[in-house]
Motif scaffolding. Structure first.
Motif, PDB file in Angstrom:
ATOM      1  N   GLU A  41       0.836  -0.726  -0.464  1.00 47.75           N
ATOM      2  CA  GLU A  41       0.190  -0.372  -0.065  1.00 47.75           C
ATOM      3  C   GLU A  41       0.772   1.193   0.243  1.00 47.75           C
ATOM      4  OE1 GLU A  41      -3.691  -1.781   3.009  1.00 47.75           O
ATOM      5  OE2 GLU A  41      -2.662  -0.572   3.626  1.00 47.75           O
ATOM      6  N   ALA A  42       2.167   1.323   0.488  1.00 51.57           N
ATOM      7  CA  ALA A  42       2.356   2.188   0.648  1.00 51.57           C
ATOM      8  C   ALA A  42       3.180   2.634  -0.887  1.00 51.57           C
ATOM      9  CB  ALA A  42       3.624   2.118   1.771  1.00 51.57           C
ATOM     10  N   MET A  43       4.009   1.561  -1.407  1.00 54.86           N
ATOM     11  CA  MET A  43       4.527   1.865  -2.738  1.00 54.86           C
ATOM     12  C   MET A  43       2.819   2.887  -3.539  1.00 54.86           C
ATOM     13  SD  MET A  43       7.213   1.721  -1.845  1.00 54.86           S
ATOM     14  CE  MET A  43       7.876   2.302  -3.777  1.00 54.86           C
ATOM     15  N   ALA A  44       2.204   2.119  -3.170  1.00 53.32           N
ATOM     16  CA  ALA A  44       1.539   1.969  -4.434  1.00 53.32           C
ATOM     17  C   ALA A  44       0.516   4.042  -4.031  1.00 53.32           C
ATOM     18  CB  ALA A  44      -0.118   1.477  -4.020  1.00 53.32           C
ATOM     19  N   TRP A  45       0.971   4.284  -2.455  1.00 53.68           N
ATOM     20  CA  TRP A  45       1.090   5.879  -2.226  1.00 53.68           C
ATOM     21  C   TRP A  45       1.826   6.561  -2.526  1.00 53.68           C
ATOM     22  CZ3 TRP A  45      -3.660   7.257  -1.024  1.00 53.68           C
ATOM     23  CH2 TRP A  45      -4.828   6.379  -0.642  1.00 53.68           C
ATOM     24  N   LEU A  46       3.293   6.077  -2.503  1.00 51.63           N
ATOM     25  CA  LEU A  46       3.803   7.528  -3.321  1.00 51.63           C
ATOM     26  C   LEU A  46       4.032   6.700  -4.609  1.00 51.63           C
ATOM     27  CD1 LEU A  46       7.029   5.413  -0.975  1.00 51.63           C
ATOM     28  CD2 LEU A  46       6.278   7.620  -0.960  1.00 51.63           C
ATOM     29  N   CYS A  47       3.523   5.495  -5.654  1.00 59.42           N
ATOM     30  CA  CYS A  47       3.646   6.050  -6.737  1.00 59.42           C
ATOM     31  C   CYS A  47       2.309   6.763  -7.372  1.00 59.42           C
ATOM     32  CB  CYS A  47       3.260   4.898  -7.446  1.00 59.42           C
ATOM     33  SG  CYS A  47       3.271   5.017  -9.417  1.00 59.42           S
ATOM     34  N   LEU A  48       1.209   6.741  -6.852  1.00 63.66           N
ATOM     35  CA  LEU A  48       0.102   7.431  -6.944  1.00 63.66           C
ATOM     36  C   LEU A  48       0.499   8.650  -6.705  1.00 63.66           C
ATOM     37  CD1 LEU A  48      -2.539   5.250  -6.287  1.00 63.66           C
ATOM     38  CD2 LEU A  48      -2.072   5.878  -8.654  1.00 63.66           C
ATOM     39  N   CYS A  49       1.103   9.577  -5.287  1.00 62.53           N
ATOM     40  CA  CYS A  49       0.955  10.665  -5.153  1.00 62.53           C
ATOM     41  C   CYS A  49       2.408  11.447  -5.758  1.00 62.53           C
ATOM     42  CB  CYS A  49       1.572  10.959  -3.681  1.00 62.53           C
ATOM     43  SG  CYS A  49       1.974  12.277  -3.039  1.00 62.53           S
ATOM     44  N   ASP A  50       3.366  10.784  -6.381  1.00 63.65           N
ATOM     45  CA  ASP A  50       3.952  11.745  -6.893  1.00 63.65           C
ATOM     46  C   ASP A  50       3.465  11.777  -8.929  1.00 63.65           C
ATOM     47  OD1 ASP A  50       6.629  12.091  -7.718  1.00 63.65           O
ATOM     48  OD2 ASP A  50       6.917  10.341  -9.694  1.00 63.65           O
ATOM     49  N   HIS A  51       2.998  11.021  -9.163  1.00 63.88           N
ATOM     50  CA  HIS A  51       1.849  11.264 -10.859  1.00 63.88           C
ATOM     51  C   HIS A  51       0.622  12.139 -10.255  1.00 63.88           C
ATOM     52  CE1 HIS A  51       3.246   8.258 -13.507  1.00 63.88           C
ATOM     53  NE2 HIS A  51       3.570   7.438 -12.815  1.00 63.88           N
ATOM     54  N   TYR A  52       0.350  12.327  -9.265  1.00 63.23           N
ATOM     55  CA  TYR A  52      -0.995  12.962  -8.823  1.00 63.23           C
ATOM     56  C   TYR A  52      -0.004  14.796  -8.950  1.00 63.23           C
ATOM     57  CZ  TYR A  52      -3.426  16.314  -6.800  1.00 63.23           C
ATOM     58  OH  TYR A  52      -4.186  17.672  -6.447  1.00 63.23           O
ATOM     59  N   LEU A  53       1.248  15.293  -8.030  1.00 67.12           N
ATOM     60  CA  LEU A  53       1.996  15.984  -8.644  1.00 67.12           C
ATOM     61  C   LEU A  53       2.467  16.638  -9.366  1.00 67.12           C
ATOM     62  CD1 LEU A  53       3.296  15.947  -4.983  1.00 67.12           C
ATOM     63  CD2 LEU A  53       1.453  17.253  -5.041  1.00 67.12           C
ATOM     64  N   ARG A  54       2.895  15.647 -10.254  1.00 64.64           N
ATOM     65  CA  ARG A  54       3.493  15.486 -11.392  1.00 64.64           C
ATOM     66  C   ARG A  54       2.162  16.225 -12.884  1.00 64.64           C
ATOM     67  NH1 ARG A  54       6.898  10.173 -13.130  1.00 64.64           N
ATOM     68  NH2 ARG A  54       7.365  11.650 -14.895  1.00 64.64           N
ATOM     69  N   GLN A  55       1.123  15.679 -12.944  1.00 58.24           N
ATOM     70  CA  GLN A  55       0.301  16.106 -13.414  1.00 58.24           C
ATOM     71  C   GLN A  55      -0.162  17.845 -12.766  1.00 58.24           C
ATOM     72  OE1 GLN A  55      -1.648  15.111 -15.540  1.00 58.24           O
ATOM     73  NE2 GLN A  55      -3.560  15.463 -16.085  1.00 58.24           N
ATOM     74  N   CYS A  56       0.200  17.860 -11.724  1.00 57.72           N
ATOM     75  CA  CYS A  56       0.082  19.341 -11.203  1.00 57.72           C
ATOM     76  C   CYS A  56       0.420  20.233 -12.425  1.00 57.72           C
ATOM     77  CB  CYS A  56      -0.048  19.877 -10.594  1.00 57.72           C
ATOM     78  SG  CYS A  56      -1.529  18.407  -9.352  1.00 57.72           S
ATOM     79  N   GLY A  57       1.070  20.092 -13.041  1.00 56.05           N
ATOM     80  CA  GLY A  57       2.500  20.481 -13.981  1.00 56.05           C
ATOM     81  C   GLY A  57       2.220  20.471 -15.392  1.00 56.05           C
ATOM     82  N   GLN A  58       1.636  18.935 -15.115  1.00 49.57           N
ATOM     83  CA  GLN A  58       1.307  18.526 -17.269  1.00 49.57           C
ATOM     84  C   GLN A  58       0.131  19.954 -17.402  1.00 49.57           C
ATOM     85  OE1 GLN A  58       3.409  16.452 -19.022  1.00 49.57           O
ATOM     86  NE2 GLN A  58       2.328  17.428 -20.125  1.00 49.57           N
ATOM     87  N   ARG A  59      -1.282  19.737 -16.208  1.00 50.88           N
ATOM     88  CA  ARG A  59      -2.019  19.952 -16.903  1.00 50.88           C
ATOM     89  C   ARG A  59      -2.410  21.705 -16.376  1.00 50.88           C
ATOM     90  NH1 ARG A  59      -7.298  18.114 -19.401  1.00 50.88           N
ATOM     91  NH2 ARG A  59      -8.016  19.669 -20.544  1.00 50.88           N
ATOM     92  N   VAL A  60      -2.099  22.346 -17.600  1.00 52.17           N
ATOM     93  CA  VAL A  60      -1.894  23.396 -16.374  1.00 52.17           C
ATOM     94  C   VAL A  60      -2.773  23.674 -16.908  1.00 52.17           C
ATOM     95  CG1 VAL A  60      -0.793  25.711 -15.981  1.00 52.17           C
ATOM     96  CG2 VAL A  60       0.639  23.843 -16.008  1.00 52.17           C
ATOM     97  N   PHE A  61      -3.113  24.266 -18.732  1.00 59.78           N
ATOM     98  CA  PHE A  61      -4.138  25.303 -19.562  1.00 59.78           C
ATOM     99  C   PHE A  61      -5.297  24.613 -19.516  1.00 59.78           C
ATOM    100  CE2 PHE A  61      -0.178  26.750 -19.828  1.00 59.78           C
ATOM    101  CZ  PHE A  61       0.225  27.873 -19.682  1.00 59.78           C
TER     102      PHE A  61
END
Lengths: 361, 361, 361, 361
Positions: free
Chosen positions: B341-361
């Motif tokens: 579960e921890a590794m899944a949270w880590l992986c998804l959290c990183d992707h979530y924050l990456r998406q914040c800088g990807q979908r800006v417009f």
């Protein structure tokens, strides 16, 4: 969109299916590596569409042009840019894709993620994306084969739908694999596999299967625990290939049916070399190569593109029907073989170069 | 040694089994996330040795201390350092490990890679290393649950050796899982699983098995094709956990037995939401989440430490015999659940924050 | 060779002076950014050789081709590849460079580092390398100007050798700068600067100088302490431009002559906005932008290529003499202006996208 | 918050001024490096507050504890965690900082960026943050001095406000520098410098100045063009130190007053070694070290904390006045010397390890 791979041997691929072309830039390649256009072209030709009667008929020569980083057949240590122009754009055949999401394709998810997508031919989600991987993999192969004499990576189609090859890891030979258009290591299943693919194609249906890959001659000591264990990064590499659904190293899921005593690989001395009697570990222990063959198994789903009427929704949120048009690749497995090998070369090359900065003393 | 994980939510773990302690530093955590010591301790307690009669008896309270990055129950946006002191060092029990390589452990490969190793208790290759992951995973969970109301990650033991749970992805419930010491989602196999573990332990043997993990409530749009597809990075994350041998998403290897028509997940409109009728894709298409549940299957080999006499070699290159001493964990699966579960949270959290800088417009 | 720049907005440039061409791949660009070939070409034209009588006469149109990542004038979120073909290779003019190290050039150091070099025209160390930066900078500019209305970056030549412009940070205007071939913001020094360059060229000598750069309209909050402070990464960006020797932000070295009371910038409220009375900080405090103009000063050495006989050594280790042949660029400052701006756009764009994943709540 | 530094030798620092402590984790350190607590403590003692009458009186022993990665005085290749507990928290002295922004401090910008800040003692923006750098720098120094016999890095205070040392790069000696509390290389200015600092302190004012740093014995070949030129990354490293405003390599801004003929460094053969007659390049050409001494000049502004009444605003947006309370460090230059050296060691160590993976053949 992370089209970048690798920490030291850094690959950056680009290109849409129906854009100007596809390609790759490699940063961090050591200098003085022997590298020619032919070495790259050889691998691209193995991946090329239209190479046999059982693969997609898209007509592309996929000719690589080296734009930088190489002088007189040697790498300069500077970025190596490789470009491959697209030729056979039949955008009109894909018009419906602009408005309707193909089931189990990336049309919907790209739209959600980016708010825009190059719908023609799948855009960036097309298998043409893998050209950049194969070109870069050829460079990684050149680096590693110069650094580690005798290292070889061999992949083959081990299963197509219900047709299963019968061949041991040791008996899979590159010359046999390349001698048949399915790229299997067991000649007795070539015809059944071809027949299965043709039958699926005629039905407008598709098939998946299993590719196995063995790395022979890899020295012990590659792989970076904790997070970048060799098997973890190989899993990452392989699962980034389109249509993959599962990855196993060594004993894989079968390990769960064994006890520790059955599964443990006893060590023994082979002259000066530490070897293992069995290889359930698949050549990797604690995330680090142990000098035995590295054994990988990769599962591919059947391709999503079908020539059959399917239920779906439109991009403006209405229920819809879709029947595939355009080219149809009923089974990608034969062309996946060089892609699997390329990803293995890329992964190992990066680990090799990382190890150069890890074991200094 | 890459003990770093993540591109935006960057985790750096440290610590040897018999050193001063273990811990983690997290850089790139957003500010204003509600975070308490209890949230971290709760997850650590699920991973803790000695928590039940079927896990390793090493006596450790594994108490987390937050050293930085949090003020009055809120993250500061600055690095979060968490430290856990080791207590129960029984180095003497491991003396033999200094001179003899345990089969299928990392002793030999660490020696080759680094030319030195902290032999006591396995050093960095010990499962204590995963404490840092679990602590960091608790922080990632706090971030994601604050950002995405309703997101949940649930893992459970689905199989131990030959004992297979019978539970659908939808029916696996956290309260049932946490109510039994095996952490399985099917109460009918709790006793058989416990019996199997006890039998193996008495024989000095060990067992592996399968952990399944489902992410519910993940929004569509996470995952970075090409190389950092969501499934590829989840594979990386899971295969970095000690003792893993295989990973599957959705249909996994079973996909190879289906045709495209059987495997494709038809889309339909559920009000305003695009949904799929089936979920062979496992919630990920083209490497991007599609809003359906994300389905993962992870295979663990039986632990390598046995209380049985085995063939091996010594670190000075002689054939040898080894019989395990010290503590014996006959089956790590129950404690692997919070790590998965921890590794899944880590992986998804990183992707979530990456998406914040990807979908800006 | 790290030809990669940026953590979220990731740029990978390639190309040798006398190879096939130069270019760049950008990974991590947000989707839905308005982007045309003209926007890129406009910046390249400002950097182009042969644009006026005082710059290098190499004849290159430097026409950018967008190979991927853009559809109908919008970015796709996929990698943007841009390629510029070389045309005017006069390798023969550089033959001597194959055997003799040009003083204060990179010939010797490339040979030591890589054991090989593309000697013609300086290879990767040629100023043609900066084309990739300028093309990528144009994309970064498009992102930021769409995200932050009103943000502007303006650089100009503030000094050439002993000729010093007299213009305040506030008075430097883009239209004046672009109206003269020296690209200075003080029209009274245009003629003296041109005269100095022409005089140096006739003597076969060269001149350096100072470029200043101001970022106007940058919001407060960009920059990542501790190591990636905004000023630290701007310093990195600017000092990576060929021929730079010094960087200052705000008061720069002059700060050392002031006391704290003189140097501190008092805060005041300008309506709802926190402003500073003075701007010795140069718009950055604690490594984070404070909303004031960001002020940078960059020092360039005189170009190393001279048409004058100089003492040096040969690549086989013998003392030698060298007199430059081929084209001669007596002063790179006018063409450095768009390069400085490009690096500032790249640096700020990366920080802006990083902040999207940092300040989530 | 990027508190990470380095690509191969990866440093991750943590800690707030008034939190539990500060520290660092180093991932990617080679194994078999001789390393003791004393080697780290020696550098920390040079940075420690309260070491002399002219630095901040905060009472901290700054004792380093190595938590992992080292066994019997040798590095394991695993992450090295080092922790230093805070002792002397006088939070009450800083209460006003919670509500009022100190001019030219990071209070305002942290609030804008993160929406929260650890106001006591400046939190993460405090100079205590540099402890992690110095501890990590000591490890980098151990790596490099073991790998490159004879390499030395020496920094000193060259100027405090108007008091300028008179010493050549060659004449700056470590023993002289460490023999005086100002850490200048010119004994004739020790007393004037001390007097200037004392005078400023009595006035509640502060002073800045210049630190020079020379790297002696660095081999040719380090530094990664294009973006990670050695000088660019050194600029990044130095400008990330609190209070820095300017950086120069070799001739620096003075280069702009020279012609190319004056500035170029002629090569000559010194036996088998290629040397330069002059060293305006500052030991770096084309971003790569050339074997000559690397010469850096770093400008520090006067510290922002004053014991003088100043104009400012409150965190709720009202005009306000602030007079500093608590401890006062009128001049940070003497303690900046070991920090500058640490950043130079970190930067060079990373480049050295990167080069191991670059120059393989």
């Amino acid at each position: 969109m992370s089209s970048c791979y690798g920490q030291v041997f850094r690959v950056s691929t680009w290109g849409e299916s129906h854009g100007v072309g596809v390609g790759v830039v490699i940063d961090g390649c050591p200098s003085l590596v022997g590298l020619t256009q032919e070495m790259i072209q050889h691998e691209l030709d193995r991946r090329r569409p239209g190479q046999s009667e059982i693969v997609t008929p898209r007509s592309e020569s996929d000719t690589a042009e080296i734009l930088s980083g190489v002088l007189d057949g040697k790498t300069l240590g500077t970025p190596i840019a490789i470009s491959i122009r697209n030729k056979d754009h039949r955008s009109s055949a894909y018009d419906e894709m602009a408005r309707t999401y193909r089931p189990s394709h990336a049309d919907f998810t790209y739209d959600v993620k980016y708010g825009i997508r190059a719908w023609a031919g799948g855009g960036r989600a097309s298998a043409r994306e893998t050209i950049g991987r194969v070109a870069a993999g050829a460079v990684a192969k050149a680096v590693l084969q110069q650094a580690i004499p005798g290292i070889e990576i061999t992949a083959w189609v081990d299963k197509i739908h219900k047709v299963q090859a019968q061949v041991s890891w040791d008996d899979a030979k590159a010359d046999i694999i390349e001698s048949n258009i399915v790229r299997t290591a067991d000649t007795s299943v070539v015809e059944p596999m071809i027949a299965a693919i043709k039958e699926a194609r005629e039905a407008g249906n598709s098939l998946g299967g299993i590719v196995k890959c063995v790395v022979r001659g890899c020295p012990a000591g590659l792989g970076d625990p904790v997070f970048d264990k060799l098997d973890a990064t190989l899993a990452h590499a392989m699962m980034s290939i389109p249509a993959t659904k599962a990855f196993a190293v060594g004993s894989g899921f079968e390990a769960t049916n064994m006890t520790g005593l059955e599964h443990n690989d006893p060590f023994y001395m082979d002259g000066e070399t530490v070897r293992t009697v069995t290889n359930h570990s698949g050549g990797i222990q604690g995330g680090i190569s142990n000098g035995e063959d590295i054994l990988m198994t990769i599962g591919f789903k059947p391709t999503a593109t079908l020539m059959i009427d399917q239920q779906t929704v439109s991009s403006d949120g209405k229920d819809a029907r879709l029947k595939g048009k355009g080219r149809h690749d009923a089974c990608v497995l034969p062309r996946a073989v060089p892609i699997v090998e390329a990803m293995a070369w890329l992964c190992l090359c990066d680990h090799y170069l990382r190890q150069c900065g890890q074991r200094v003393f």
